[in-house]
Design an enzyme around this catalytic site. Structure first.
Site, PDB file in Angstrom:
ATOM      1  N   ASP A  75      17.948 -11.862  30.089  1.00  0.00           N
ATOM      2  CA  ASP A  75      18.432 -11.734  28.719  1.00  0.00           C
ATOM      3  C   ASP A  75      18.107 -13.061  28.030  1.00  0.00           C
ATOM      4  O   ASP A  75      17.617 -14.005  28.658  1.00  0.00           O
ATOM      5  CB  ASP A  75      19.927 -11.395  28.692  1.00  0.00           C
TER       6      ASP A  75
HETATM    7  C1  NOJ Z   1      20.880 -10.694  23.777  1.00  0.00           C
HETATM    8  C2  NOJ Z   1      21.443  -9.340  24.067  1.00  0.00           C
HETATM    9  O1  NOJ Z   1      22.415  -9.432  25.081  1.00  0.00           O
HETATM   10  C3  NOJ Z   1      20.402  -8.326  24.464  1.00  0.00           C
HETATM   11  O2  NOJ Z   1      21.026  -7.071  24.554  1.00  0.00           O
HETATM   12  C4  NOJ Z   1      19.269  -8.335  23.480  1.00  0.00           C
HETATM   13  O3  NOJ Z   1      18.348  -7.321  23.798  1.00  0.00           O
HETATM   14  C5  NOJ Z   1      18.623  -9.700  23.513  1.00  0.00           C
HETATM   15  N1  NOJ Z   1      19.607 -10.699  23.094  1.00  0.00           N
HETATM   16  C6  NOJ Z   1      17.402  -9.828  22.611  1.00  0.00           C
HETATM   17  O4  NOJ Z   1      17.780  -9.898  21.298  1.00  0.00           O
END
Ligand code: NOJ
Length: 741
Positions: free
Chosen positions: A271
């Site tokens: 993530d």
């Molecule tokens: C953080 C989030 O937890 C995730 O779900 C998301 O896809 C990513 N950022 C990218 O923006």
């Protein structure tokens, strides 16, 4: 035998995909390989970003959009780098691209996987032609705590419902037929967040989670497996530390389970900075150690953390990381690109002007249907639908439209809207104003936004209510109150909406409460005061027409709760498939001839110790009313001949009311005793069936030994072992309209 197998395996010819990847990999330098493991967000200053792409130091870029810009950057990767490896462009496409569908929790409430698949397919159609080839969804984190803002992004509290909806979304993005000139795969799905993210303490986002292995496998992992079985091409790590270990550094999740047990070859991406977060987590002393822990846990692509680009090459040179570890990761990246057809078709068509596929009639119709089916009728004293028949006695009736969500083009779209444009939203006010209806309308919002507390605004609405016969109160939460990092400590309607509801009810006019929110809210008082309650979540672009059709009877409600609705925030986490306890006890469904016919009950033996609110939800999981009524016959459970341990479970449902309607028949299971304490009941199947008024339909499910199985654990000294099996024990299975019947 063993020798023969080895010989056979070594002669299994390599696929074209493997040969292609082998050949490319053999030509790559260490730096080029590490470049493929780097995912960049566009906030980089553009010259620096472009230089990195030209140097072959970027494998993927996310959150850029538009065919022209995507093709411009793609040309740098394809035409100006040594090996010409294309970028894969990703984006947070969560519940629609331009056309916005209900939030995933609302999609869960439809209990209609075909509709969810169609929505995903049309979403991919819009997104791909804007250059997006990789969507960061579906989120399949099973969630029990509505304080956690991200409940909006998942499909609710049940592993089966979440598995079915997650898999439907994957199929929609990746497989549904369409005239796709780019590749047979439209847009890669990324199933997230692996794993256990939703169990954060206190519902606080990013927080610690503690999940025993058996529970992890019973509840939280099955939706990931289902999405991978549906073909999901990628998986995203989660931010949280699970039992002390963040998933980007968790070899048990990423290697033991994902690779070895499930044999998945999907790409595993971190993530956002979840690799570099190992430093603030207090797991690693510095980012170099974080890079080492992540590669050892086979986190394959680093989203925005720069730990691989900055440290991996040194770690290889120092002998701490083998180049073969890097090769495994790069293989996954190249595999994703190969399967997306990017090597053959790196560019997307550049339409003259607007993308003609956006906001197509088909997309808008599907969005409206999804919004219709996501709305749950929680209460109805007979006021709904406001049909001509209902209004017959009232001459020229006037309906007041009020509330902070009645005309909020942006707020009704919900969380994670990067590309949906508010100006395309049709609000309830728009729909009621423009469509033909058997009543006059008056509009006075009263409170102007969901957190508004101004009593003068309430007074205005009350004044208008006095001139009306019926009040439609559109209440709820602004979009920003749910989603990532949007956690709440109370679950009431925000601002002074509770006061507004009370003031409207005091006028003596019937109030229809419509809630547009990102989570279940504690609306017990408002439900008592309302004549009818429709829970609509954030319904997306076409929320307005959907609600108009439902309220006027052109559509019949068929949504069912995807999560338990608590009475008070003090009850959470509160979910239907919690374990049996010794006190209070749970009475299984009534048995006739040993066959369950429904309605399990709680009996609060020690009533003096328990407030009623401790054991009873406001609305149970799977609950939703209709304008018609359904009668369930008794359930029959028959062993299937020649299939040891398999049963056919059937019931007949009769539509005993006046409206043709859809009903969600739910199969529940409970075992009476076993090796471990088990849930009160568990959903094992569901079918959404259309039943014309006066007709009956038989629904049948096959209950398998696997359905009856669960994860067991045994300890031998300090060693523990888990395995999946069904207990040899008596069980009950019943088909019911919700989890409390
Ligand atoms: C953080 C989030 O937890 C995730 O779900 C998301 O896809 C990513 N950022 C990218 O923006």
């Amino acid at each position: 035998m063993f020798i023969l197998l080895v010989v056979l395996c070594s002669f299994t010819p390599k696929t074209d995909e493997e040969l292609f990847i082998d050949s490319l990999l053999s030509q790559m330098t260490l730096e080029e390989k590490i470049g493929q493991m780097n995912q960049l967000d566009p906030s980089y200053e553009s010259e620096a970003k472009e230089a990195l792409i030209r140097e072959g130091k970027v494998g993927s870029i996310f959150n850029i959009v538009g065919a022209k810009e995507v093709n411009r950057l793609q040309r740098m990767a394809v035409e100006q780098t040594r090996l010409g490896i294309p970028l894969v462009v990703a984006r947070d496409v969560i519940h629609g691209f331009k056309t916005i569908y209900p939030i995933p929790l609302g999609q869960g409430a439809t209990w209609n996987p075909d509709l969810v698949e169609k929505a995903a397919s049309l979403t991919a159609q819009e997104a791909v032609y804007s250059g997006v080839r990789w969507a960061f969804s579906p989120m399949v984190d099973v969630a029990h705590d509505p304080r956690w803002g991200r409940v909006a992004e998942g499909y609710g509290e049940d592993p089966l419902l979440t598995s079915v909806m997650g898999a439907a979304t994957v199929r929609g993005y990746q497989q549904s037929p369409m005239t796709n000139i780019l590749s047979p795969v439209k847009m890669a799905a990324c199933v997230k967040h692996f794993a256990g993210y939703s169990v954060s303490e206190g519902g606080r986002d990013y927080n610690t989670t503690w999940i025993p292995e058996t529970q992890l496998r019973d509840i939280y992992l099955p939706p990931f497996k289902a999405a991978l079985d549906a073909g999901a091409l990628s998986v995203m790590c989660s931010f949280n530390a699970l039992n002390g270990l963040p998933s980007s550094a968790n070899p048990h999740l990423n290697i033991d389970i994902l690779r070895n047990e499930w044999q998945s070859d999907a790409l595993l991406v971190s993530d956002w900075g979840s690799g570099s977060d190992l430093v603030p987590h207090g797991l690693c002393a510095d980012k170099k150690e974080a890079a080492l822990r992540c590669i050892n846990a086979r986190m394959e692509m680093d989203m925005q953390g720069n730990i691989y680009t900055d440290y991996l090459a040194d770690l290889v040179r120092e002998g701490k990381v083998q180049e073969s570890q890097i090769d495994e990761c790069v293989r996954s990246v190249l595999r994703l690109k190969y399967r997306l057809g990017l090597f053959e078709n790196p560019y997307v068509p550049e339409p003259d002007g607007e993308n003609p596929l956006c906001y197509s009639i088909e997309s808008l119709q599907a969005a409206e249907q999804a919004a219709v089916e996501s709305a749950i009728l929680l209460k109805n004293d007979g006021i709904l639908p406001l049909s001509e028949e209902y209004l017959h006695a009232k001459k020229n009736p006037t309906v007041l439209i009020c509330g902070p969500m009645a005309d909020q083009k942006k707020e009704q779209l919900g969380t994670w809207i990067f590309d949906g444009e508010a100006e395309h939203s049709v609000t309830p006010y728009d729909a009621f104003y423009n469509r033909e209806k058997p009543f006059h309308i008056l509009y006075e919002p009263g409170l102007t936004y969901s957190r508004d507390k101004d009593p003068k605004h309430i007074a205005k609405a009350v004044k208008a209510a006095k001139k009306a016969d019926i009040i439609l109160f559109f209440a709820g939460e602004e979009a920003i109150l749910s989603g990532e990092a949007r956690c709440r400590t109370d679950l009431n309607l925000p601002g002074a909406q509770t006061e507004m509801m009370a003031a409207l009810a005091k006028t003596g006019k019937p109030v229809v409460l419509v809630v547009m929110a990102g989570r279940p809210l504690t609306i017990g008082r408002e439900v008592e005061q309302a004549a009818a309650v429709l829970y609509a979540f954030h319904g997306g672009t076409m929320a307005g027409p959907a609600l108009f059709d439902l309220i006027t009877g052109k559509a019949v409600p068929s949504g069912k709760t995807p999560m338990t609705f608590p009475k008070t925030v003090g009850q959470v986490p509160f979910y239907y498939n919690r374990h049996n306890t010794g006190r209070p006890t749970y009475e299984p469904p009534v048995l006739i001839d040993d066959i369950p016919v429904g309605a399990p009950q709680f009996s609060v033996g020690y009533s003096s110790c328990w407030l009623e609110t401790a054991t009873e939800p406001l609305f149970p999981f799977g609950f939703g009313l209709s304008y018609t009524t359904f009668e369930y016959s008794r359930t029959t459970v028959e062993p299937i001949a020649d299939r040891e341990g398999f049963y056919t479970v059937s019931a007949t449902i009769t539509n005993t009311g006046k409206y043709d309607a859809k009903e969600v028949a739910q199969l529940y299971f409970r075992q009476k005793s076993g090796a471990l304490v088990r849930p009160i009941c568990e959903l094992k199947g569901f079918q959404k069936v259309f039943i014309p008024a006066g007709e009956s339909r038989k629904v049948s499910f096959v209950l398998t030994p696997e359905d009856r199985g669960y994860w067991h654990e045994a300890h031998n000294g300090m060693e523990s072992r888990v395995w999946f099996a069904a207990d040899e024990t008596e069980f009950e299975a019943w088909i019911a309209p919700n989890s409390a019947k």
